[in-house]
Design an enzyme around this catalytic site. Structure first.
Site, short mmCIF file in Angstrom:
data_model
loop_
_atom_site.label_atom_id
_atom_site.label_comp_id
_atom_site.label_asym_id
_atom_site.label_seq_id
_atom_site.Cartn_x
_atom_site.Cartn_y
_atom_site.Cartn_z
CD GLU A 179 45.30 34.79 38.39
OE1 GLU A 179 45.25 35.93 39.23
OE2 GLU A 179 44.18 34.32 37.95
CD GLU A 377 42.31 30.83 39.74
OE1 GLU A 377 41.63 31.84 39.51
OE2 GLU A 377 43.29 30.92 40.60
P1 P53 Z 1 38.09 37.47 41.85
C1 P53 Z 1 42.92 39.67 38.65
C2 P53 Z 1 42.69 39.10 37.17
C3 P53 Z 1 42.11 37.80 36.97
C4 P53 Z 1 42.34 36.87 38.08
O1 P53 Z 1 39.05 36.98 40.93
C5 P53 Z 1 42.48 37.05 39.28
C6 P53 Z 1 42.71 38.60 39.68
C7 P53 Z 1 42.99 38.83 41.09
O2 P53 Z 1 41.78 38.90 41.88
O3 P53 Z 1 42.64 36.48 40.40
C8 P53 Z 1 42.25 35.11 40.30
O4 P53 Z 1 37.90 36.76 43.30
C9 P53 Z 1 42.84 34.44 41.37
C10 P53 Z 1 41.67 34.03 42.53
C11 P53 Z 1 40.65 34.78 42.34
C12 P53 Z 1 39.96 34.63 40.94
O5 P53 Z 1 40.97 34.72 40.02
O6 P53 Z 1 38.65 38.75 42.13
O7 P53 Z 1 43.75 33.28 41.31
O8 P53 Z 1 42.53 34.02 43.72
O9 P53 Z 1 39.47 34.77 43.24
C13 P53 Z 1 38.79 35.52 40.70
O10 P53 Z 1 36.75 37.85 41.32
#
Ligand code: P53
Length: 478
Positions: A179, A377
């Site tokens: 990201e 993801e």
């Molecule tokens: P969490 C921000 C916006 C979108 C995705 O997020 C993001 C983030 C940063 O937190 O992170 C990604 O756990 C990231 C993962 C993360 C996942 O999305 O904050 O690549 O490491 O766990 C979900 O709810």
């Protein structure tokens, strides 16, 4: 049951995690301290405090993760039972180079990933590996200021080289930085630290510092792509972009233009990685703001030569924006320019739920970058409850079903080239933004609370059997 579409033969169905969110064992086998190791637990409206060093009695959830460092064999067995064709994780940089600047890599750390990838291979599961997923050695931040320094570019390339040389027989799909475009939110210290290892003081212009650090990171990424191809031409190295489409709130022409400005601002990183050059508008933007971003001729050549093989991306939600009279230049500032979208529902953590945005984003990226895509993801963070050993997560199934259906339409009806789909997350993990355990994403439940207490036992959620059928039918039975 919803009828979906069959995906092309060889489509990589799987699941995703990241090293710092699952492995734990933060000091085992000679591992050094990463930036994730100094992030305390937070909560929905409590940001995670970042310490200079791990201190006494503070709660650092990444220190234990879900103990995957010790449980990975059993966990991968469960992934295989679900039918995973691939598994996305990352390599903890600090297991290989504990401080980031050692002359030689740490053999014990390398051995751990030999074993992890061998365990995947045993089940015919293709590892999909991110080199740097929010887990840079802390030393590179404190000693060198993260990617504001070209020393860190060299350190990253050494790490990348060691990984490509060691694992190229088993790992064919790589991504450089997770990201990378999150730092477009430069008012928030977390993405700056997690993406670029930047810790700024008030005297600095955060936006300018971000552009400079992101530039060196883009150069590091491009050089890693070239290096991988030199070491083994069969390696596929991708970008990793957080795709969050930004819509105009209305059809007013100024709102539409504002959304276009927002998109180009948030995704220029992908332009550089996929097309090998900076867009002209950004150079004008820097000039107007008085920013002096150092881009050498050698940097420009490296960017040109190191374009990515595919674009990996995360998709969780979309955003909306509108024109505002006090911003006549249409400058996009994510902390100020985003408005709620009244047409979509939200999760318990306030994330807007918009399956159609996934199809929109896939089409947008393909038209712009002309590269194969990989959904690395996509998922739903929610509270789960265990009743008689069962977790009825119909809300998660609904989210995944709706998104997979839109993804399949993008492939079958729109002709998008898509390598695979790895939902976030294969198993419950520590949340990146909040450090919580109770914000659960997994298809497999882990009996553990926010303080790391619990048996650690794994339980199959209802989504486990559902996803198993999705994979078995190659996407047709949703
Ligand atoms: P969490 C921000 C916006 C979108 C995705 O997020 C993001 C983030 C940063 O937190 O992170 C990604 O756990 C990231 C993962 C993360 C996942 O999305 O904050 O690549 O490491 O766990 C979900 O709810």
């Amino acid at each position: 049951m919803t009828k979906g579409y069959q995906m092309p033969a060889g489509f990589l169905w799987g699941g995703a995690v990241a090293a710092h969110q699952v492995e734990g064992a933060w000091q085992a086998g000679g591992k050094g301290v990463s930036i994730a190791d100094v992030m305390r637990a937070g909560a929905k409206d409590v940001t995670r405090q970042v310490d200079a060093q791990p201190t006494g009695d503070a709660v650092y959830p990444n220190h234990w993760g879900i103990d995957f460092f010790h449980t990975y064999r059993d966990d991968i067995k469960l992934f295989a039972e679900m039918g995973f064709k691939c598994f996305r994780t990352s390599i903890a940089w600090t297991r290989i180079f504990p401080n980031g600047d050692e002359a030689l890599p740490n053999e014990e750390g390398l051995k751990f990933y030999d074993d992890l990838f061998a365990a995947c291979q045993q089940y015919g599961i293709e590892p999909i590996v991110t080199l740097s997923h929010f887990e840079m050695p802390l030393h590179l931040v404190t000693a060198d200021g993260g990617f504001r320094s070209r020393k860190v570019v060299a350190a990253f390339l050494k790490f990348a080289q060691v990984c490509f040389e060691r694992y190229h027989d088993t790992v064919k799909y790589w991504m450089t930085f997770n990201e990378i475009n999150n730092q477009a939110m430069w008012r928030d210290p977390h993405p700056l630290l997690q993406n670029s290892g930047l810790q700024l003081d008030d005297s600095e212009n955060s936006e300018e510092a971000m552009f400079q650090a992101a530039h060196l990171e883009l150069v590091a990424s491009a050089k890693a792509v070239s290096l991988a191809h030199l070491i083994d031409p069969t390696l596929q190295v991708g970008a990793m972009i957080a795709m969050t489409p930004i819509y105009p709130l209305s059809a007013k022409p100024k709102d539409v233009l504002m959304a276009e400005r927002a998109m180009r601002y948030r995704y220029y990183y992908g332009d550089v990685q996929a097309l090998g050059t900076y867009p002209a508008w950004l150079k004008r933007y820097w000039a107007r703001k008085g920013y002096a971003i150092e881009i050498t001729a050698a940097d420009a050549t490296a960017l040109k030569n190191g374009t990515v093989d595919y674009v990996g991306f995360s998709y969780y939600n979309s955003l909306a924006t509108e024109y505002s009279a006090d911003n006549p230049d249409y400058d996009y500032d994510e902390a100020r320019s985003v408005v709620p979208n009244p047409y979509v529902p939200r999760s318990d953590w306030g994330w807007q739920i918009d399956p159609v945005g996934l199809r929109y984003g896939m089409n947008w990226m393909t038209a712009r970058w002309h590269k194969p895509l990989f959904v690395v993801e996509n998922g739903y963070g929610a509270y789960d409850t265990v009743v008689d050993g069962q977790i009825h997560d119909d809300y998660r199934i609904a989210y995944l079903r709706d998104h997979i259906l839109e993804m399949e339409k993008a492939v079958v009806e729109d002709g998008i080239e898509l390598l695979g789909y790895t939902p976030w997350s294969a198993i419950d993990i520590i949340s990146a933004s909040t450090g919580e355990m109770k914000k659960r994403y997994g298809l497999i439940y882990v009996d553990q609370d926010d303080q790391g207490r619990g048996s650690g036992k794994r339980l199959k959620k209802d989504s486990f059997a559902w996803y198993q059928r999705v994979i078995a039918s190659n996407g047709e039975q949703l």
